[in-house]
Design a protein around this motif. Structure first.
Motif, PDB file in Angstrom:
ATOM      1  N   ASN A 135       0.826  -1.211   0.000  1.00  0.00           N
ATOM      2  CA  ASN A 135       0.000   0.000   0.000  1.00  0.00           C
ATOM      3  C   ASN A 135       0.862   1.264   0.000  1.00  0.00           C
ATOM      4  O   ASN A 135       0.339   2.373  -0.034  1.00  0.00           O
ATOM      5  CB  ASN A 135      -0.950   0.009   1.197  1.00  0.00           C
ATOM      6  CG  ASN A 135      -2.179  -0.853   0.953  1.00  0.00           C
ATOM      7  OD1 ASN A 135      -2.423  -1.325  -0.147  1.00  0.00           O
ATOM      8  ND2 ASN A 135      -2.965  -1.076   1.993  1.00  0.00           N
TER       9      ASN A 135
ATOM     10  N   LYS B 268      -6.672  -0.311  -3.376  1.00  0.00           N
ATOM     11  CA  LYS B 268      -5.546  -0.998  -2.756  1.00  0.00           C
ATOM     12  C   LYS B 268      -6.060  -2.000  -1.731  1.00  0.00           C
ATOM     13  O   LYS B 268      -7.255  -2.050  -1.450  1.00  0.00           O
ATOM     14  CB  LYS B 268      -4.579  -0.003  -2.116  1.00  0.00           C
ATOM     15  CG  LYS B 268      -5.173   0.948  -1.087  1.00  0.00           C
ATOM     16  CD  LYS B 268      -4.073   1.869  -0.556  1.00  0.00           C
ATOM     17  CE  LYS B 268      -4.611   2.871   0.449  1.00  0.00           C
ATOM     18  NZ  LYS B 268      -5.293   4.005  -0.203  1.00  0.00           N
ATOM     19  N   LYS B 269      -5.150  -2.829  -1.187  1.00  0.00           N
ATOM     20  CA  LYS B 269      -5.541  -3.784  -0.160  1.00  0.00           C
ATOM     21  C   LYS B 269      -6.285  -3.066   0.965  1.00  0.00           C
ATOM     22  O   LYS B 269      -5.894  -1.970   1.340  1.00  0.00           O
ATOM     23  CB  LYS B 269      -4.298  -4.478   0.418  1.00  0.00           C
ATOM     24  CG  LYS B 269      -3.488  -5.270  -0.563  1.00  0.00           C
ATOM     25  CD  LYS B 269      -2.221  -5.861   0.085  1.00  0.00           C
ATOM     26  CE  LYS B 269      -1.259  -4.778   0.553  1.00  0.00           C
ATOM     27  NZ  LYS B 269      -0.007  -5.321   1.117  1.00  0.00           N
ATOM     28  N   PRO B 270      -7.369  -3.640   1.500  1.00  0.00           N
ATOM     29  CA  PRO B 270      -7.812  -5.043   1.421  1.00  0.00           C
ATOM     30  C   PRO B 270      -8.639  -5.402   0.200  1.00  0.00           C
ATOM     31  O   PRO B 270      -9.127  -6.533   0.110  1.00  0.00           O
ATOM     32  CB  PRO B 270      -8.644  -5.209   2.686  1.00  0.00           C
ATOM     33  CG  PRO B 270      -9.232  -3.853   2.905  1.00  0.00           C
ATOM     34  CD  PRO B 270      -8.149  -2.884   2.499  1.00  0.00           C
ATOM     35  N   ASP B 271      -8.822  -4.475  -0.734  1.00  0.00           N
ATOM     36  CA  ASP B 271      -9.477  -4.840  -1.993  1.00  0.00           C
ATOM     37  C   ASP B 271      -8.626  -5.898  -2.699  1.00  0.00           C
ATOM     38  O   ASP B 271      -7.400  -5.790  -2.736  1.00  0.00           O
ATOM     39  CB  ASP B 271      -9.610  -3.601  -2.881  1.00  0.00           C
ATOM     40  CG  ASP B 271     -10.545  -3.822  -4.059  1.00  0.00           C
ATOM     41  OD1 ASP B 271     -10.156  -4.576  -4.977  1.00  0.00           O
ATOM     42  OD2 ASP B 271     -11.638  -3.238  -4.079  1.00  0.00           O
ATOM     43  N   PRO B 272      -9.240  -6.937  -3.261  1.00  0.00           N
ATOM     44  CA  PRO B 272      -8.466  -8.015  -3.898  1.00  0.00           C
ATOM     45  C   PRO B 272      -7.926  -7.651  -5.279  1.00  0.00           C
ATOM     46  O   PRO B 272      -7.108  -8.395  -5.826  1.00  0.00           O
ATOM     47  CB  PRO B 272      -9.483  -9.146  -4.006  1.00  0.00           C
ATOM     48  CG  PRO B 272     -10.797  -8.444  -4.149  1.00  0.00           C
ATOM     49  CD  PRO B 272     -10.693  -7.220  -3.264  1.00  0.00           C
TER      50      PRO B 272
ATOM     51  N   ASN C 148      -5.125  -6.095   6.464  1.00  0.00           N
ATOM     52  CA  ASN C 148      -5.329  -5.774   5.048  1.00  0.00           C
ATOM     53  C   ASN C 148      -4.829  -6.884   4.134  1.00  0.00           C
ATOM     54  O   ASN C 148      -5.448  -7.197   3.118  1.00  0.00           O
ATOM     55  CB  ASN C 148      -4.613  -4.463   4.691  1.00  0.00           C
ATOM     56  CG  ASN C 148      -5.410  -3.247   5.104  1.00  0.00           C
ATOM     57  OD1 ASN C 148      -6.606  -3.320   5.336  1.00  0.00           O
ATOM     58  ND2 ASN C 148      -4.741  -2.115   5.221  1.00  0.00           N
ATOM     59  N   ASP C 149      -3.681  -7.465   4.486  1.00  0.00           N
ATOM     60  CA  ASP C 149      -3.102  -8.529   3.666  1.00  0.00           C
ATOM     61  C   ASP C 149      -3.976  -9.779   3.691  1.00  0.00           C
ATOM     62  O   ASP C 149      -4.245 -10.386   2.649  1.00  0.00           O
ATOM     63  CB  ASP C 149      -1.694  -8.877   4.158  1.00  0.00           C
ATOM     64  CG  ASP C 149      -0.758  -7.692   4.114  1.00  0.00           C
ATOM     65  OD1 ASP C 149      -0.801  -6.933   3.133  1.00  0.00           O
ATOM     66  OD2 ASP C 149       0.022  -7.522   5.072  1.00  0.00           O
TER      67      ASP C 149
ATOM     68  N   ALA D   6      -7.277  -9.097   1.861  1.00  0.00           N
ATOM     69  CA  ALA D   6      -7.080  -9.029   0.413  1.00  0.00           C
ATOM     70  C   ALA D   6      -6.972 -10.427  -0.185  1.00  0.00           C
ATOM     71  O   ALA D   6      -7.607 -10.731  -1.206  1.00  0.00           O
ATOM     72  CB  ALA D   6      -5.830  -8.207   0.083  1.00  0.00           C
TER      73      ALA D   6
ATOM     74  N   ASN E  41     -10.386 -12.164   0.148  1.00  0.00           N
ATOM     75  CA  ASN E  41     -11.337 -11.593  -0.803  1.00  0.00           C
ATOM     76  C   ASN E  41     -11.056 -12.034  -2.237  1.00  0.00           C
ATOM     77  O   ASN E  41     -11.959 -12.031  -3.082  1.00  0.00           O
ATOM     78  CB  ASN E  41     -11.294 -10.062  -0.733  1.00  0.00           C
ATOM     79  CG  ASN E  41     -11.879  -9.518   0.560  1.00  0.00           C
ATOM     80  OD1 ASN E  41     -12.658 -10.189   1.226  1.00  0.00           O
ATOM     81  ND2 ASN E  41     -11.488  -8.303   0.923  1.00  0.00           N
TER      82      ASN E  41
END
Length: 227
Positions: free
Chosen positions: A118, A149-153, A178-179, A182, A185
């Motif tokens: 990130n 960005k993470k946590p979005d996959p 977040n990792d 991600a 997800n």
């Protein structure tokens, strides 16, 4: 865990960058005429990208309420932070124990390595070069490389698509919520490391596929399938 693609987080997973990030944060606050904070306070604000770090420093706490800052205030402070961070030598940023050797072992064993952080992408090449890691990673993504960005996959899926490796053959490796989110997800296996920046929460509470206290143990666990 017979995987091909190992996607690593950066700060808190491979490197401890808190001292330099704290120096840049306090330089920003000084420029703005605000009180500075000890490194252990700032450590708890790191892990969600530069924008949130800046906002947390401006209000002096982890939770930033709606309306506490204007977009203009945050934009101005973030640019000062970027300039301060860019001007640092980076000498206080260090690799965690066994990371250098471990990455080289994994690369030599034929795994494809990628980096999804990130951290703004502009700061990543200089740090990779300082450790001699620039040739180890087949793909490098920063927090501003894509709109999310993470946590979005999406960054993880983008790496898989770019390298033409299926999600099933990939694993996300990191130290934070977040990792793990991600990876989950993205319907990807996750490996957690307990020593990084996760706001005091045990990484195991986030239900990674496996978790480790030391990078060398993670590498040995991955490598056992290639033995």
């Amino acid at each position: 865990m017979n995987k091909q693609l190992l996607i690593f987080d950066f700060d808190g997973t491979l490197i401890d960058s808190v001292p330099d990030l704290a120096d840049a944060t306090n330089a920003m606050l000084t420029t703005l005429g605000k009180d500075t904070y000890p490194i252990e306070t700032i450590r708890n604000w790191i892990g969600n990208g530069s924008r949130l770090l800046v906002e947390r420093a401006l209000v002096g706490k982890v939770e930033v309420a709606d309306g506490e800052l204007t977009v203009e205030e945050a934009d101005h402070a973030e640019q000062i932070f970027f300039e301060a961070y860019q001007n640092l030598s980076g000498s206080k940023t260090v690799a965690y124990p066994d990371v250098d050797d471990g990455l080289k072992k994994l690369h030599a064993a034929g795994y494809t390595l990628a980096l999804v952080t990130n951290k703004p992408i502009r700061f990543v090449p200089k740090i990779l070069q300082s450790f001699g890691w620039q040739d180890l990673f087949s793909e490098v993504m920063g927090g501003d490389s894509l709109p999310v960005k993470k946590p979005d996959p999406t960054p993880l899926l983008h790496v898989c698509e770019t390298l033409n490796i299926s999600v099933e053959q990939a694993v996300m490796i990191g130290d934070s919520r977040n990792d793990m989110l991600a990876g989950q997800n993205a319907n990807m296996d996750t490996l957690g490391l307990s020593y990084g920046y996760n706001y005091g929460q045990d990484i195991r509470e986030l239900n990674p596929t496996e978790a480790f206290d030391h990078f060398a143990d993670l590498v040995a666990w991955i490598m056992k399938d290639r033995a």
